[in-house]
Motif scaffolding. Structure first.
Motif, PDB file in Angstrom:
ATOM      1  N   LYS A 181      48.343  57.318  18.506  1.00  0.00           N
ATOM      2  CA  LYS A 181      48.460  56.424  19.402  1.00  0.00           C
ATOM      3  C   LYS A 181      46.969  55.709  19.896  1.00  0.00           C
ATOM      4  N   LEU A 215      44.861  54.258  17.123  1.00  0.00           N
ATOM      5  CA  LEU A 215      45.429  52.737  16.880  1.00  0.00           C
ATOM      6  C   LEU A 215      44.920  52.006  18.236  1.00  0.00           C
ATOM      7  N   ASP A 216      44.861  52.388  19.521  1.00  0.00           N
ATOM      8  CA  ASP A 216      44.769  51.582  20.562  1.00  0.00           C
ATOM      9  C   ASP A 216      43.219  51.210  20.407  1.00  0.00           C
ATOM     10  N   LEU A 237      42.281  49.002  17.497  1.00  0.00           N
ATOM     11  CA  LEU A 237      42.704  47.387  17.947  1.00  0.00           C
ATOM     12  C   LEU A 237      41.976  46.749  18.835  1.00  0.00           C
ATOM     13  N   TYR A 280      56.760  52.739  14.521  1.00  0.00           N
ATOM     14  CA  TYR A 280      55.824  52.652  15.446  1.00  0.00           C
ATOM     15  C   TYR A 280      54.787  51.338  15.458  1.00  0.00           C
ATOM     16  N   LYS A 281      54.173  50.792  14.265  1.00  0.00           N
ATOM     17  CA  LYS A 281      53.414  49.776  14.211  1.00  0.00           C
ATOM     18  C   LYS A 281      54.386  48.527  14.405  1.00  0.00           C
ATOM     19  N   ARG A 305      56.856  48.330  16.620  1.00  0.00           N
ATOM     20  CA  ARG A 305      57.044  48.242  17.775  1.00  0.00           C
ATOM     21  C   ARG A 305      55.752  47.941  18.728  1.00  0.00           C
ATOM     22  N   ARG A 306      54.504  47.923  17.983  1.00  0.00           N
ATOM     23  CA  ARG A 306      53.343  47.632  18.571  1.00  0.00           C
ATOM     24  C   ARG A 306      52.797  46.281  18.288  1.00  0.00           C
ATOM     25  N   GLY A 307      53.814  45.515  17.441  1.00  0.00           N
ATOM     26  CA  GLY A 307      53.551  43.939  17.204  1.00  0.00           C
ATOM     27  C   GLY A 307      53.182  43.696  15.897  1.00  0.00           C
ATOM     28  N   TYR A 332      48.788  42.823  11.982  1.00  0.00           N
ATOM     29  CA  TYR A 332      48.578  42.455  13.460  1.00  0.00           C
ATOM     30  C   TYR A 332      47.895  41.251  13.477  1.00  0.00           C
TER      31      TYR A 332
END
Length: 79
Positions: A16, A19-20, A23, A48-49, A51-53, A73
């Motif tokens: 997480k 990725l945060d 991005l 997971y990805k 859900r993250r958009g 994304y």
């Protein structure tokens, strides 16, 4: 670039955080499309990805890795 989290650090928020940060930096630099490829059996990361958009944008059959899922994304609603 590939990423992997060794088993003893999985489930602790390492991916997480990775990725945060990724991005945030890529969006800051003006990227409009950020994509990744995953083995189709890597359900935890794919879900997971999503859900993250991220969106599923392609499938690929690789002679080395087998069936891959492309996730993208989009940083702009226009894209």
């Amino acid at each position: 670039v590939n990423s992997a989290i060794v088993p003893e650090f999985q489930g602790r928020g390492v991916y997480k955080a990775l990725l945060d940060i990724s991005l945030e930096r890529l969006i800051e630099k003006g990227f409009q499309r950020i994509w990744s490829r995953h083995n189709s059996t890597n359900n935890n990361i794919i879900a997971y990805k999503l859900r993250r958009g991220f969106k599923i944008t392609a499938f690929e059959t690789s002679d080395v890795f087998g069936q891959l899922v492309h996730l993208t994304y989009f940083t702009s609603a226009l894209r």
